[in-house]
Write a protein that holds these residues in place. Structure first.
Motif, PDB file in Angstrom:
ATOM      1  N   ALA A 252       2.429  62.352  44.427  1.00  0.00           N
ATOM      2  CA  ALA A 252       3.108  61.059  44.557  1.00  0.00           C
ATOM      3  C   ALA A 252       3.651  60.582  43.214  1.00  0.00           C
ATOM      4  CB  ALA A 252       2.145  60.034  45.153  1.00  0.00           C
ATOM      5  N   THR A 253       2.850  60.747  42.151  1.00  0.00           N
ATOM      6  CA  THR A 253       3.282  60.283  40.832  1.00  0.00           C
ATOM      7  C   THR A 253       4.456  61.105  40.312  1.00  0.00           C
ATOM      8  OG1 THR A 253       0.940  59.908  40.422  1.00  0.00           O
ATOM      9  CG2 THR A 253       2.429  59.623  38.554  1.00  0.00           C
ATOM     10  N   THR A 254       4.369  62.419  40.494  1.00  0.00           N
ATOM     11  CA  THR A 254       5.442  63.287  40.007  1.00  0.00           C
ATOM     12  C   THR A 254       6.750  62.956  40.731  1.00  0.00           C
ATOM     13  OG1 THR A 254       3.793  65.012  39.636  1.00  0.00           O
ATOM     14  CG2 THR A 254       6.100  65.690  39.612  1.00  0.00           C
ATOM     15  N   ALA A 255       6.652  62.705  42.049  1.00  0.00           N
ATOM     16  CA  ALA A 255       7.855  62.336  42.797  1.00  0.00           C
ATOM     17  C   ALA A 255       8.403  60.995  42.311  1.00  0.00           C
ATOM     18  CB  ALA A 255       7.537  62.274  44.289  1.00  0.00           C
ATOM     19  N   ALA A 256       7.517  60.075  41.987  1.00  0.00           N
ATOM     20  CA  ALA A 256       7.970  58.758  41.518  1.00  0.00           C
ATOM     21  C   ALA A 256       8.679  58.874  40.176  1.00  0.00           C
ATOM     22  CB  ALA A 256       6.781  57.803  41.430  1.00  0.00           C
ATOM     23  N   ILE A 257       8.137  59.711  39.287  1.00  0.00           N
ATOM     24  CA  ILE A 257       8.775  59.918  37.978  1.00  0.00           C
ATOM     25  C   ILE A 257      10.166  60.526  38.171  1.00  0.00           C
ATOM     26  CG2 ILE A 257       8.655  61.285  35.844  1.00  0.00           C
ATOM     27  CD1 ILE A 257       5.549  60.996  36.071  1.00  0.00           C
ATOM     28  N   SER A 258      10.264  61.538  39.051  1.00  0.00           N
ATOM     29  CA  SER A 258      11.553  62.186  39.285  1.00  0.00           C
ATOM     30  C   SER A 258      12.563  61.190  39.849  1.00  0.00           C
ATOM     31  CB  SER A 258      11.387  63.353  40.268  1.00  0.00           C
ATOM     32  OG  SER A 258      10.402  64.245  39.812  1.00  0.00           O
ATOM     33  N   ARG A 259      12.091  60.351  40.779  1.00  0.00           N
ATOM     34  CA  ARG A 259      12.983  59.370  41.402  1.00  0.00           C
ATOM     35  C   ARG A 259      13.523  58.399  40.362  1.00  0.00           C
ATOM     36  NH1 ARG A 259       9.672  56.594  44.920  1.00  0.00           N
ATOM     37  NH2 ARG A 259       9.380  58.591  45.946  1.00  0.00           N
ATOM     38  N   MET A 260      12.670  58.030  39.418  1.00  0.00           N
ATOM     39  CA  MET A 260      13.084  57.152  38.314  1.00  0.00           C
ATOM     40  C   MET A 260      14.229  57.761  37.533  1.00  0.00           C
ATOM     41  SD  MET A 260      11.395  54.433  37.558  1.00  0.00           S
ATOM     42  CE  MET A 260       9.805  53.708  37.364  1.00  0.00           C
ATOM     43  N   LEU A 261      14.221  59.105  37.473  1.00  0.00           N
ATOM     44  CA  LEU A 261      15.250  59.808  36.706  1.00  0.00           C
ATOM     45  C   LEU A 261      16.356  60.312  37.636  1.00  0.00           C
ATOM     46  CD1 LEU A 261      12.767  61.677  34.365  1.00  0.00           C
ATOM     47  CD2 LEU A 261      14.214  59.731  33.762  1.00  0.00           C
ATOM     48  N   ASP A 262      16.432  59.712  38.822  1.00  0.00           N
ATOM     49  CA  ASP A 262      17.494  59.986  39.788  1.00  0.00           C
ATOM     50  C   ASP A 262      17.483  61.401  40.339  1.00  0.00           C
ATOM     51  OD1 ASP A 262      19.569  59.063  41.353  1.00  0.00           O
ATOM     52  OD2 ASP A 262      21.106  59.819  39.998  1.00  0.00           O
ATOM     53  N   ALA A 263      16.297  61.972  40.448  1.00  0.00           N
ATOM     54  CA  ALA A 263      16.183  63.283  41.103  1.00  0.00           C
ATOM     55  C   ALA A 263      15.261  63.119  42.311  1.00  0.00           C
ATOM     56  CB  ALA A 263      15.608  64.326  40.139  1.00  0.00           C
ATOM     57  N   GLU A 264      15.708  63.693  43.424  1.00  0.00           N
ATOM     58  CA  GLU A 264      14.922  63.576  44.649  1.00  0.00           C
ATOM     59  C   GLU A 264      13.908  64.715  44.744  1.00  0.00           C
ATOM     60  OE1 GLU A 264      15.722  63.225  49.461  1.00  0.00           O
ATOM     61  OE2 GLU A 264      17.284  63.949  48.131  1.00  0.00           O
ATOM     62  N   THR A 265      12.718  64.417  45.227  1.00  0.00           N
ATOM     63  CA  THR A 265      11.676  65.435  45.308  1.00  0.00           C
ATOM     64  C   THR A 265      11.429  65.870  46.749  1.00  0.00           C
ATOM     65  OG1 THR A 265      10.551  64.543  43.378  1.00  0.00           O
ATOM     66  CG2 THR A 265       9.251  65.940  44.826  1.00  0.00           C
ATOM     67  N   VAL A 266      11.293  67.173  46.935  1.00  0.00           N
ATOM     68  CA  VAL A 266      10.855  67.713  48.226  1.00  0.00           C
ATOM     69  C   VAL A 266       9.624  68.565  47.962  1.00  0.00           C
ATOM     70  CG1 VAL A 266      11.446  69.185  50.183  1.00  0.00           C
ATOM     71  CG2 VAL A 266      13.193  67.746  49.169  1.00  0.00           C
ATOM     72  N   VAL A 267       8.566  68.323  48.712  1.00  0.00           N
ATOM     73  CA  VAL A 267       7.359  69.129  48.605  1.00  0.00           C
ATOM     74  C   VAL A 267       7.425  70.199  49.691  1.00  0.00           C
ATOM     75  CG1 VAL A 267       4.849  69.126  48.855  1.00  0.00           C
ATOM     76  CG2 VAL A 267       5.975  67.255  47.643  1.00  0.00           C
ATOM     77  N   VAL A 268       7.294  71.462  49.310  1.00  0.00           N
ATOM     78  CA  VAL A 268       7.393  72.542  50.303  1.00  0.00           C
ATOM     79  C   VAL A 268       6.118  73.372  50.338  1.00  0.00           C
ATOM     80  CG1 VAL A 268       9.891  72.688  49.952  1.00  0.00           C
ATOM     81  CG2 VAL A 268       8.392  74.308  48.772  1.00  0.00           C
ATOM     82  N   GLY A 269       5.928  74.043  51.481  1.00  0.00           N
ATOM     83  CA  GLY A 269       4.804  74.981  51.605  1.00  0.00           C
ATOM     84  C   GLY A 269       3.476  74.322  51.879  1.00  0.00           C
ATOM     85  N   MET A 270       3.521  73.157  52.521  1.00  0.00           N
ATOM     86  CA  MET A 270       2.252  72.482  52.767  1.00  0.00           C
ATOM     87  C   MET A 270       1.500  73.155  53.911  1.00  0.00           C
ATOM     88  SD  MET A 270       1.523  68.461  53.493  1.00  0.00           S
ATOM     89  CE  MET A 270       2.425  67.923  52.055  1.00  0.00           C
ATOM     90  N   ARG A 271       0.254  73.492  53.663  1.00  0.00           N
ATOM     91  CA  ARG A 271      -0.566  74.095  54.721  1.00  0.00           C
ATOM     92  C   ARG A 271      -1.036  73.024  55.695  1.00  0.00           C
ATOM     93  NH1 ARG A 271      -3.485  79.024  52.830  1.00  0.00           N
ATOM     94  NH2 ARG A 271      -2.188  79.795  51.143  1.00  0.00           N
ATOM     95  N   PRO A 272      -1.281  73.440  56.938  1.00  0.00           N
ATOM     96  CA  PRO A 272      -1.734  72.465  57.936  1.00  0.00           C
ATOM     97  C   PRO A 272      -2.948  71.659  57.477  1.00  0.00           C
ATOM     98  CG  PRO A 272      -1.279  74.572  58.978  1.00  0.00           C
ATOM     99  CD  PRO A 272      -1.103  74.782  57.513  1.00  0.00           C
ATOM    100  N   ALA A 273      -3.922  72.353  56.899  1.00  0.00           N
ATOM    101  CA  ALA A 273      -5.150  71.658  56.496  1.00  0.00           C
ATOM    102  C   ALA A 273      -4.873  70.653  55.379  1.00  0.00           C
ATOM    103  CB  ALA A 273      -6.197  72.669  56.046  1.00  0.00           C
ATOM    104  N   VAL A 274      -3.895  70.986  54.528  1.00  0.00           N
ATOM    105  CA  VAL A 274      -3.548  70.079  53.429  1.00  0.00           C
ATOM    106  C   VAL A 274      -2.915  68.796  53.984  1.00  0.00           C
ATOM    107  CG1 VAL A 274      -1.988  69.793  51.449  1.00  0.00           C
ATOM    108  CG2 VAL A 274      -3.360  71.877  51.671  1.00  0.00           C
ATOM    109  N   ALA A 275      -2.041  68.960  54.991  1.00  0.00           N
ATOM    110  CA  ALA A 275      -1.419  67.781  55.608  1.00  0.00           C
ATOM    111  C   ALA A 275      -2.473  66.875  56.225  1.00  0.00           C
ATOM    112  CB  ALA A 275      -0.415  68.220  56.681  1.00  0.00           C
ATOM    113  N   ILE A 276      -3.424  67.496  56.919  1.00  0.00           N
ATOM    114  CA  ILE A 276      -4.470  66.711  57.575  1.00  0.00           C
ATOM    115  C   ILE A 276      -5.306  65.972  56.531  1.00  0.00           C
ATOM    116  CG2 ILE A 276      -6.602  66.900  58.929  1.00  0.00           C
ATOM    117  CD1 ILE A 276      -5.203  69.228  60.457  1.00  0.00           C
TER     118      ILE A 276
END
Lengths: 125, 125
Positions: free
Chosen positions: B65-89
């Protein structure tokens, strides 16, 4: 052994039809199964059919919200279909307005909703 | 000395692939490196690949969440990929629904997502 809720695949959408009484373990199993199927199939949408659910309590309400949140994490949008009037009233009374979860009256409308691009609502916190 | 997470450039996108155990210093270094690279390259998007992450805790969740927020501040959009089912849960159970961070199942889909204009969701609080 608890019953499992089947997860069916219709095109690009996974369909979960709640036909059994939901117990804690049933819900955990369902969330595990659904998350695994989303990742395995790359499904873009999930329809949860609660037509057969006559009475809802805060446990079921939270289950719907949590399941939708897990699906969203895996980039699949959730639509809840078949909500009875009494269920809608109870959910609102419980303060569970299912933020971020879309609803449709029928399975058909729910599938239509997922098929339309650019119809994704802003996710709510 | 702690390991560093490499930041790769693919076209207009920076790719961060988490392959090591994340410690406090590793995360701080990564956020420094990533922020510097976004500014240096003018990247419009960041893909964080967590395919290799099998277990997630609140520390890793907050890092995303923090890394995405920092990127957004610098006008870059973040996409998180490769999330395992257990990680989402686990993330949902932890109450970390990564508000404002988009997810995609695979690196390819994540890059596609960043390539499409006007697909940016409203940032959540």
């Amino acid at each position: 052994m608890t019953e499992r809720v089947p997860v069916l695949k219709i095109g690009d959408v996974l369909l979960v039809s709640i036909q059994v009484d939901l117990e804690d373990q049933t819900v955990l199993d369902l969330q595990d199964d659904l998350a695994a199927r989303i990742v395995a199939t790359g499904a873009s949408g999930v329809v949860i059919d609660i037509t057969a659910v006559e009475i809802v309590d805060s446990f079921v309400g939270r289950m719907l919200a949590t399941t939708a949140a897990i699906s969203r994490m895996l980039d699949a949008e959730t639509v809840v279909v078949g909500m009875r009037p009494a269920v809608a009233i109870t959910l609102v009374e419980l303060g569970l307005s299912l933020g971020g979860v879309r609803t449709a009256l029928t399975l058909e409308k729910g599938l239509d909703m997922l098929a339309r691009p650019d119809s994704r609502p802003p996710a709510k916190p």
